[in-house]
Design a protein around this motif. Structure first.
Motif, PDB file in Angstrom:
ATOM      1  N   LEU A 295      22.623  14.107  32.123  1.00 56.00           N
ATOM      2  CA  LEU A 295      21.977  13.770  33.399  1.00 56.00           C
ATOM      3  C   LEU A 295      20.554  13.266  33.184  1.00 56.00           C
ATOM      4  O   LEU A 295      20.063  12.413  33.930  1.00 56.00           O
ATOM      5  N   GLY A 296      19.891  13.800  32.164  1.00 57.08           N
ATOM      6  CA  GLY A 296      18.494  13.421  31.910  1.00 57.08           C
ATOM      7  C   GLY A 296      18.311  11.977  31.490  1.00 57.08           C
ATOM      8  O   GLY A 296      17.195  11.431  31.575  1.00 57.08           O
ATOM      9  N   LYS A 297      19.369  11.314  31.058  1.00 57.51           N
ATOM     10  CA  LYS A 297      19.225   9.915  30.647  1.00 57.51           C
ATOM     11  C   LYS A 297      18.875   8.999  31.819  1.00 57.51           C
ATOM     12  O   LYS A 297      18.283   7.934  31.630  1.00 57.51           O
ATOM     13  N   ALA A 298      19.219   9.418  33.016  1.00 57.29           N
ATOM     14  CA  ALA A 298      18.913   8.585  34.187  1.00 57.29           C
ATOM     15  C   ALA A 298      17.418   8.453  34.410  1.00 57.29           C
ATOM     16  O   ALA A 298      16.952   7.453  34.978  1.00 57.29           O
ATOM     17  N   THR A 299      16.650   9.443  33.966  1.00 61.29           N
ATOM     18  CA  THR A 299      15.198   9.423  34.204  1.00 61.29           C
ATOM     19  C   THR A 299      14.382   9.153  32.945  1.00 61.29           C
ATOM     20  O   THR A 299      13.168   8.936  33.035  1.00 61.29           O
ATOM     21  N   THR A 300      15.018   9.137  31.767  1.00 58.85           N
ATOM     22  CA  THR A 300      14.252   8.978  30.517  1.00 58.85           C
ATOM     23  C   THR A 300      14.589   7.715  29.745  1.00 58.85           C
ATOM     24  O   THR A 300      13.914   7.406  28.758  1.00 58.85           O
ATOM     25  N   THR A 301      15.595   6.983  30.146  1.00 58.67           N
ATOM     26  CA  THR A 301      16.022   5.808  29.368  1.00 58.67           C
ATOM     27  C   THR A 301      15.010   4.669  29.476  1.00 58.67           C
ATOM     28  O   THR A 301      14.594   4.291  30.577  1.00 58.67           O
ATOM     29  N   THR A 302      14.621   4.146  28.318  1.00 55.47           N
ATOM     30  CA  THR A 302      13.649   3.046  28.258  1.00 55.47           C
ATOM     31  C   THR A 302      14.135   1.983  27.278  1.00 55.47           C
ATOM     32  O   THR A 302      15.032   2.224  26.461  1.00 55.47           O
ATOM     33  N   PHE A 303      13.522   0.804  27.348  1.00 55.54           N
ATOM     34  CA  PHE A 303      13.840  -0.297  26.442  1.00 55.54           C
ATOM     35  C   PHE A 303      12.592  -0.631  25.629  1.00 55.54           C
ATOM     36  O   PHE A 303      11.526  -0.903  26.198  1.00 55.54           O
ATOM     37  N   ASP A 304      12.708  -0.599  24.298  1.00 55.45           N
ATOM     38  CA  ASP A 304      11.593  -1.005  23.444  1.00 55.45           C
ATOM     39  C   ASP A 304      11.407  -2.515  23.514  1.00 55.45           C
ATOM     40  O   ASP A 304      12.255  -3.244  24.029  1.00 55.45           O
ATOM     41  N   ASP A 305      10.295  -2.982  22.961  1.00 55.44           N
ATOM     42  CA  ASP A 305      10.019  -4.422  22.953  1.00 55.44           C
ATOM     43  C   ASP A 305      11.107  -5.193  22.224  1.00 55.44           C
ATOM     44  O   ASP A 305      11.381  -6.367  22.539  1.00 55.44           O
ATOM     45  N   ASP A 306      11.715  -4.537  21.233  1.00 60.11           N
ATOM     46  CA  ASP A 306      12.773  -5.211  20.479  1.00 60.11           C
ATOM     47  C   ASP A 306      14.141  -5.060  21.132  1.00 60.11           C
ATOM     48  O   ASP A 306      15.167  -5.463  20.571  1.00 60.11           O
ATOM     49  N   GLY A 307      14.150  -4.462  22.343  1.00 60.18           N
ATOM     50  CA  GLY A 307      15.396  -4.315  23.090  1.00 60.18           C
ATOM     51  C   GLY A 307      16.161  -3.043  22.792  1.00 60.18           C
ATOM     52  O   GLY A 307      17.212  -2.794  23.401  1.00 60.18           O
ATOM     53  N   ARG A 308      15.636  -2.212  21.902  1.00 54.94           N
ATOM     54  CA  ARG A 308      16.345  -0.974  21.568  1.00 54.94           C
ATOM     55  C   ARG A 308      16.262   0.001  22.736  1.00 54.94           C
ATOM     56  O   ARG A 308      15.218   0.163  23.366  1.00 54.94           O
ATOM     57  N   ILE A 309      17.393   0.648  23.009  1.00 49.96           N
ATOM     58  CA  ILE A 309      17.467   1.576  24.140  1.00 49.96           C
ATOM     59  C   ILE A 309      17.251   2.999  23.645  1.00 49.96           C
ATOM     60  O   ILE A 309      17.897   3.451  22.697  1.00 49.96           O
ATOM     61  N   ARG A 310      16.347   3.707  24.304  1.00 47.86           N
ATOM     62  CA  ARG A 310      16.046   5.088  23.919  1.00 47.86           C
ATOM     63  C   ARG A 310      16.104   5.996  25.149  1.00 47.86           C
ATOM     64  O   ARG A 310      15.824   5.563  26.265  1.00 47.86           O
ATOM     65  N   SER A 311      16.443   7.259  24.907  1.00 46.91           N
ATOM     66  CA  SER A 311      16.431   8.271  25.983  1.00 46.91           C
ATOM     67  C   SER A 311      15.760   9.526  25.449  1.00 46.91           C
ATOM     68  O   SER A 311      16.342  10.616  25.439  1.00 46.91           O
ATOM     69  N   ILE A 312      14.541   9.358  24.999  1.00 49.81           N
ATOM     70  CA  ILE A 312      13.817  10.460  24.361  1.00 49.81           C
ATOM     71  C   ILE A 312      13.546  11.568  25.371  1.00 49.81           C
ATOM     72  O   ILE A 312      13.028  11.333  26.463  1.00 49.81           O
ATOM     73  N   GLY A 313      13.894  12.778  24.982  1.00 52.18           N
ATOM     74  CA  GLY A 313      13.645  13.935  25.844  1.00 52.18           C
ATOM     75  C   GLY A 313      14.670  14.124  26.947  1.00 52.18           C
ATOM     76  O   GLY A 313      14.461  14.935  27.853  1.00 52.18           O
ATOM     77  N   HIS A 314      15.796  13.403  26.878  1.00 50.96           N
ATOM     78  CA  HIS A 314      16.762  13.517  27.980  1.00 50.96           C
ATOM     79  C   HIS A 314      17.417  14.894  28.037  1.00 50.96           C
ATOM     80  O   HIS A 314      17.877  15.315  29.095  1.00 50.96           O
ATOM     81  N   GLU A 315      17.451  15.594  26.911  1.00 50.24           N
ATOM     82  CA  GLU A 315      18.064  16.929  26.920  1.00 50.24           C
ATOM     83  C   GLU A 315      17.286  17.873  27.839  1.00 50.24           C
ATOM     84  O   GLU A 315      17.869  18.542  28.698  1.00 50.24           O
ATOM     85  N   GLU A 316      15.974  17.934  27.632  1.00 49.17           N
ATOM     86  CA  GLU A 316      15.150  18.816  28.474  1.00 49.17           C
ATOM     87  C   GLU A 316      15.089  18.314  29.907  1.00 49.17           C
ATOM     88  O   GLU A 316      15.109  19.086  30.857  1.00 49.17           O
ATOM     89  N   ALA A 317      15.014  16.982  30.075  1.00 50.09           N
ATOM     90  CA  ALA A 317      14.967  16.416  31.429  1.00 50.09           C
ATOM     91  C   ALA A 317      16.239  16.753  32.201  1.00 50.09           C
ATOM     92  O   ALA A 317      16.221  16.885  33.433  1.00 50.09           O
ATOM     93  N   GLY A 318      17.332  16.907  31.484  1.00 47.22           N
ATOM     94  CA  GLY A 318      18.595  17.209  32.139  1.00 47.22           C
ATOM     95  C   GLY A 318      18.720  18.616  32.667  1.00 47.22           C
ATOM     96  O   GLY A 318      19.594  18.896  33.502  1.00 47.22           O
ATOM     97  N   VAL A 319      17.851  19.507  32.217  1.00 46.60           N
ATOM     98  CA  VAL A 319      17.944  20.907  32.641  1.00 46.60           C
ATOM     99  C   VAL A 319      17.719  21.039  34.143  1.00 46.60           C
ATOM    100  O   VAL A 319      18.522  21.654  34.858  1.00 46.60           O
ATOM    101  N   GLU A 320      16.640  20.471  34.638  1.00 45.47           N
ATOM    102  CA  GLU A 320      16.347  20.595  36.073  1.00 45.47           C
ATOM    103  C   GLU A 320      17.349  19.816  36.905  1.00 45.47           C
ATOM    104  O   GLU A 320      17.718  20.240  38.012  1.00 45.47           O
ATOM    105  N   LEU A 321      17.812  18.690  36.389  1.00 43.63           N
ATOM    106  CA  LEU A 321      18.822  17.918  37.118  1.00 43.63           C
ATOM    107  C   LEU A 321      20.148  18.669  37.181  1.00 43.63           C
ATOM    108  O   LEU A 321      20.881  18.573  38.170  1.00 43.63           O
ATOM    109  N   THR A 322      20.454  19.422  36.131  1.00 43.51           N
ATOM    110  CA  THR A 322      21.657  20.251  36.150  1.00 43.51           C
ATOM    111  C   THR A 322      21.533  21.321  37.219  1.00 43.51           C
ATOM    112  O   THR A 322      22.475  21.568  37.979  1.00 43.51           O
TER     113      THR A 322
END
Length: 467
Positions: A295-322
């Motif tokens: 669930l945390g990926k919905a609020t943490t997903t970003t795109f780097d300048d090179d187009g790489r997709i990251r979801s750093i910290g989505h595990e912890e962000a998902g706790v409150e969403l859960t």
């Protein structure tokens, strides 16, 4: 249709009173699906009152009046319980599922009484004395076609829960909605009718969908199609959230979550077949944890300048969403809290495996989450994608961590404390706030293998804290 002997016996007695017993509902449907039948519901036609039915049943067992106001008697015999009822009419007189005026009428025909039911597959009856099936609305044909079809448009919309019932039947049986039923459900969602439903009733349907489906994703995809996910924004937000194709070639976070959910359901089914049946609460814990894990990926997903997709910290962000999602469904606080560590740490097996984590890190993880459970959730996460390893069913990280945890004896629980407060008192120390500091310090040394026995721990405390 094979029936318990007591139902045959009661049917014979009812015949003497010019009445007949008809098995109705899910037990008849499940008979045609070759599913185990756990509950029998019996409608009795030809009696003039509930009192007459109660008198007949009382000769064979005990009768509970719970549900009598709705025309239902709970009958118990040899430890088994059966629901007996008279056919009834229901008239919508108020809001909610209790806003019905119910009157029983033993003179009704089976077709008339069955018209109040939701779907044709649930309106098939079995007349006990005659040994024949009654199918006034073509339920068996719909089962053959794999279709969920409503019976009566007017009565169907009187209970918006039927949208969720359609969803869970679709997931359980792999059926599709008839176009007319789909349109009706869509109208009910669009008009906001589902907003009036108490979450307890919704939760019951979700539990059935999760526990009884080999592919729960079918039901959730139907919710998505009907736009019913609007009531669960934490899940809806996953739709279209991109993922790094290197790790997730299967698609967005929603697609991945649905694949994970089906993997978990399959895992539970396989364990059952192998004789390792779980408690229902444990199954739900795994299923809801995997449903919520990203669930945390919905609020943490970003795109780097090179187009790489990251979801750093989505595990912890998902706790409150859960928490947010689960409290929309239930007030079972302890159950909800039990899911959170599994969400917060679901990447740990892979991270620890890559880092070749040491004993201390594994022992410390065991103080935060049950490692055996975590590996089950993380495995479903890893296999719920289309990478080569997932398609081969390989999850080396989980196997590695579980083996390590079992060797350290922390797979099912944290390491026991070598010392307790009473041990400090026995050393001559006076109880104080410092006790917790001392015990925490000793425990940290345990985790690091610095202290391996109670004797070593006592010696350490004496040297450090007792002059």
């Amino acid at each position: 249709m094979k029936l318990p002997v007591i139902l045959q016996t009661i049917s014979q007695t009812l015949t003497k009173h010019h009445a007949r017993a008809i098995i109705v509902g899910g037990s008849v449907r499940d008979h045609f699906l070759d599913l185990p039948i756990k509950d029998y519901d019996i409608e009795v036609y030809g009696l003039d009152s509930m009192e007459s039915l109660e008198k007949i049943l009382s000769a064979f067992g005990s009768v509970n009046h719970v549900g009598k106001s709705f025309g239902v008697l709970k009958f118990s015999h040899d430890g088994e319980e059966y629901d007996f009822s008279l056919p009834r009419r229901e008239q919508k007189v108020g809001e909610g599922h209790r806003g019905f005026d119910v009157t029983v009428d033993g003179s009704m025909s089976f077709e008339e009484a069955s018209r109040r039911r939701d779907f044709t597959i649930n309106a098939i009856g079995y007349e006990v004395k005659a040994g024949r099936f009654l199918d006034p609305f073509g339920g068996r044909e719909d089962m053959d076609q794999g279709v969920i079809r409503h019976i009566d448009e007017k009565t169907f919309v009187e209970d918006p829960l039927r949208v969720y019932r359609a969803v869970q039947f679709a997931g359980r049986f792999g059926y599709r909605l008839a176009e007319s039923t789909k349109a009706l459900c869509q109208q009910m969602v669009d008009s906001g009718m589902l907003e009036s439903l108490p979450k307890e009733r919704i939760y019951v349907e979700w539990v059935k969908l999760l526990l009884k489906s080999r592919k729960p994703s079918i039901g959730f995809e139907m919710m998505k199609e009907l736009d019913a996910l609007r009531y669960f924004p934490e899940l809806e937000a996953l739709i279209g959230v991109a993922q790094d194709p290197k790790w997730h070639p299967e698609g967005d976070v929603w697609v991945h979550t649905m694949m994970c959910l089906d993997v978990m359901a399959e895992e539970i089914a396989e364990r059952r077949q192998q004789g390792a049946e779980m408690e229902e609460s444990q199954k739900l814990k795994y299923l809801f944890a995997i449903l919520c894990h990203d669930l945390g990926k919905a609020t943490t997903t970003t795109f780097d300048d090179d187009g790489r997709i990251r979801s750093i910290g989505h595990e912890e962000a998902g706790v409150e969403l859960t928490r947010s999602l689960m409290y929309r469904l239930t007030n079972a606080h302890d159950f909800i809290e039990s899911l959170l560590p599994l969400v917060a740490h679901h990447l740990k097996p892979s991270q620890f495996y890559r880092a070749n984590a040491g004993n201390k890190a594994i022992r410390k993880l065991a103080t935060k989450v049950t490692i055996g459970e975590l590996v089950v959730v993380a495995r479903a996460d890893f296999l719920g994608r289309t990478t080569p390893e997932a398609l081969r069913g390989e999850y080396r990280a989980g196997e590695w961590l579980l083996k390590k945890a079992e060797e350290l004896k922390v797979a099912c629980k944290p390491m026991d404390n070598l010392l307790m407060g009473r041990d400090l008192i026995a050393l001559g120390l006076t109880p104080s706030a410092q006790f917790s500091e001392i015990l925490d310090e000793v425990y940290e040394l345990q985790l690091a293998d610095t202290l391996a026995s109670k004797a070593e721990a006592l010696a350490y405390v004496k040297e450090r804290y007792i002059e």
